[in-house]
Scaffold this motif. Sequence first.
Motif, short mmCIF file in Angstrom:
data_model
loop_
_atom_site.label_atom_id
_atom_site.label_comp_id
_atom_site.label_asym_id
_atom_site.label_seq_id
_atom_site.Cartn_x
_atom_site.Cartn_y
_atom_site.Cartn_z
N UNK A 263 19.48 2.01 -3.02
CA UNK A 263 19.67 3.09 -2.04
C UNK A 263 21.11 3.25 -1.57
N UNK A 264 22.00 2.38 -2.00
CA UNK A 264 23.39 2.40 -1.51
C UNK A 264 24.15 3.64 -1.93
N UNK A 265 25.10 4.02 -1.09
CA UNK A 265 25.91 5.24 -1.33
C UNK A 265 27.39 4.88 -1.31
N UNK A 266 28.14 5.37 -2.29
CA UNK A 266 29.60 5.40 -2.19
C UNK A 266 29.90 6.80 -1.67
N UNK A 267 30.22 6.92 -0.36
CA UNK A 267 30.21 8.24 0.29
C UNK A 267 31.29 9.18 -0.25
N UNK A 268 31.10 10.49 -0.05
CA UNK A 268 32.05 11.48 -0.59
C UNK A 268 33.50 11.15 -0.25
N UNK A 269 34.32 11.10 -1.28
CA UNK A 269 35.73 10.73 -1.12
C UNK A 269 36.55 11.36 -2.24
N UNK B 160 39.24 15.75 -6.66
CA UNK B 160 38.01 16.42 -6.24
C UNK B 160 37.09 15.45 -5.50
N UNK B 161 36.40 15.97 -4.48
CA UNK B 161 35.46 15.17 -3.69
C UNK B 161 34.29 14.76 -4.57
N UNK B 162 33.93 13.46 -4.53
CA UNK B 162 32.84 12.97 -5.38
C UNK B 162 32.10 11.82 -4.70
N UNK B 163 30.98 11.42 -5.27
CA UNK B 163 30.12 10.38 -4.67
C UNK B 163 29.29 9.74 -5.77
N UNK B 164 28.71 8.57 -5.43
CA UNK B 164 27.68 7.96 -6.28
C UNK B 164 26.60 7.43 -5.35
N UNK B 165 25.34 7.62 -5.73
CA UNK B 165 24.20 7.17 -4.91
C UNK B 165 23.22 6.42 -5.80
N UNK B 166 22.92 5.19 -5.40
CA UNK B 166 21.90 4.42 -6.11
C UNK B 166 20.53 4.84 -5.58
N UNK B 167 19.80 5.60 -6.38
CA UNK B 167 18.48 6.03 -5.93
C UNK B 167 17.37 5.11 -6.41
N UNK B 168 17.78 4.02 -7.09
CA UNK B 168 16.79 3.07 -7.59
C UNK B 168 16.43 2.01 -6.57
N UNK B 169 15.49 1.13 -6.94
CA UNK B 169 15.10 0.04 -6.05
C UNK B 169 15.71 -1.30 -6.50
#
Length: 214
Positions: free
Chosen positions: A100-106, A150-159
């Motif tokens: 569920x972790x997020x590397x927030x928009x940056x 450019x603004x970008x992100x990564x989100x772990x949607x796995x468990x």
Amino acid sequence: MANTLAFLVLFAVAGISATIAYDPDALQDICVADLNSAVKVNGFPCKSNVNATDFSFAGLAKPGFITSKFGSLVTTANVMQIPGLNTLGVSMARIDYKPGGLNPPHTHPRGTEMIFVLDGELDVGFITTADILITKTIKKGEIFVFPRGLIHFQKNNGDKPASVIAAFNSQLPGTQVVAVSLFASTPPLTDIVLTMAFQIDTQEVEKIKAGLKS
Ligand SMILES: *[C@@H]1O[C@H](CO)[C@@H](O)[C@H](O)[C@H]1NC(C)=O
């Protein structure tokens, strides 16, 4: 006539700056950064006694320990950790994500980024200056590219935990996290700038600021 000349000069200057918009080319084989030098230059001055230690780093070998509220951790391998990268125009990083972790928009003002997924599955994306979202789910072994600035992100949607290796075409690409820059700068932006920009009220601004601090 004068206008035409001014236009041509502007055009030429813009053209030149476009060709040097990335880390500059090296003028010698190596220029190992003297990170402690008081001399200020573009990059770092070169130090004289160098060995293999200046060109190596073991810090990306293992997952980092994630404490951030976003559930992710970026471990950098740039000129600050590897002084031998000075003037070479490349660097790497490792990013670990809790489930569920997020590397927030940056953004990275000085570098394009490529990520290679070591483990897990991530929803990733960037937003163009036309406000178009380019997004995809990537999994182990796959690559995604985030164009410079450019603004970008990564989100772990796995468990399960996820991790990536990132590569940059800059020795120090720089990172600006959008929410943190706007709501947690030093000194703070005045509330009026934020209430008007986001069309929200002062209480909402204070709530966002408090959330980023805690
Ligand atoms: C490289 O030099 C540093 C001191 O500048 C020293 O601490 C280190 O042991 C040296 N490493 C190798 C591989 O020779």
